[in-house]
Design a protein around this motif. Structure first.
Motif, PDB file in Angstrom:
ATOM      1  N   LEU A  38      40.511  36.781  45.614  1.00  0.00           N
ATOM      2  CA  LEU A  38      39.115  36.633  45.203  1.00  0.00           C
ATOM      3  C   LEU A  38      38.533  37.979  44.782  1.00  0.00           C
ATOM      4  O   LEU A  38      37.819  38.073  43.776  1.00  0.00           O
ATOM      5  N   GLN A  39      38.852  39.019  45.519  1.00  0.00           N
ATOM      6  CA  GLN A  39      38.360  40.352  45.165  1.00  0.00           C
ATOM      7  C   GLN A  39      38.947  40.818  43.830  1.00  0.00           C
ATOM      8  O   GLN A  39      38.251  41.435  43.022  1.00  0.00           O
ATOM      9  N   ALA A  40      40.204  40.498  43.585  1.00  0.00           N
ATOM     10  CA  ALA A  40      40.839  40.877  42.315  1.00  0.00           C
ATOM     11  C   ALA A  40      40.175  40.156  41.151  1.00  0.00           C
ATOM     12  O   ALA A  40      39.925  40.747  40.098  1.00  0.00           O
ATOM     13  N   ARG A  41      39.864  38.875  41.345  1.00  0.00           N
ATOM     14  CA  ARG A  41      39.197  38.124  40.275  1.00  0.00           C
ATOM     15  C   ARG A  41      37.787  38.636  40.040  1.00  0.00           C
ATOM     16  O   ARG A  41      37.326  38.716  38.907  1.00  0.00           O
ATOM     17  N   LYS A  61      38.067  41.810  38.073  1.00  0.00           N
ATOM     18  CA  LYS A  61      38.426  41.511  36.694  1.00  0.00           C
ATOM     19  C   LYS A  61      37.211  40.991  35.924  1.00  0.00           C
ATOM     20  O   LYS A  61      36.986  41.377  34.772  1.00  0.00           O
ATOM     21  N   ALA A  62      36.417  40.134  36.560  1.00  0.00           N
ATOM     22  CA  ALA A  62      35.219  39.594  35.908  1.00  0.00           C
ATOM     23  C   ALA A  62      34.198  40.702  35.656  1.00  0.00           C
ATOM     24  O   ALA A  62      33.596  40.755  34.577  1.00  0.00           O
ATOM     25  N   SER A  63      34.012  41.588  36.620  1.00  0.00           N
ATOM     26  CA  SER A  63      33.039  42.668  36.434  1.00  0.00           C
ATOM     27  C   SER A  63      33.520  43.643  35.359  1.00  0.00           C
ATOM     28  O   SER A  63      32.718  44.158  34.579  1.00  0.00           O
ATOM     29  N   LEU A  86      32.783  45.720  29.975  1.00  0.00           N
ATOM     30  CA  LEU A  86      33.391  45.999  28.679  1.00  0.00           C
ATOM     31  C   LEU A  86      32.651  45.273  27.554  1.00  0.00           C
ATOM     32  O   LEU A  86      32.393  45.848  26.503  1.00  0.00           O
ATOM     33  N   SER A  87      32.276  44.016  27.789  1.00  0.00           N
ATOM     34  CA  SER A  87      31.560  43.271  26.752  1.00  0.00           C
ATOM     35  C   SER A  87      30.170  43.859  26.517  1.00  0.00           C
ATOM     36  O   SER A  87      29.668  43.828  25.388  1.00  0.00           O
TER      37      SER A  87
END
Length: 70
Positions: A4-7, A10-12, A17-18
């Motif tokens: 969950l922390q990895a996801r 990745k989302a942040s 980046l966007s």
């Protein structure tokens, strides 16, 4: 918990980046409208019972055949 922390990281990373590249998160009006496919739910309880019954029947058959051969 690590998954969950990895996801979350990745989302942040994707969001930051966007934002830096000024990529809007807006749906393209030309994109096809995708609907989810409804699938039948698998009844695992019945499959488990069938599996156990098959195992018991095969075991009993094995015992009867081995007893008969001996």
């Amino acid at each position: 918990m690590l998954y969950l922390q990895a996801r979350l990281k990745k989302a942040s990373d994707y969001i930051s980046l966007s934002e830096k590249l000024d990529i809007p998160l807006v749906q393209n009006p030309n994109a096809p409208n995708i609907k989810p496919i409804l699938l039948k739910k698998v009844k695992k309880e019945n499959q488990l019972k069938e599996c156990i019954n098959d195992y018991i029947n095969n075991y009993l058959l094995y015992c009867l055949l081995s007893y008969h051969i001996s």
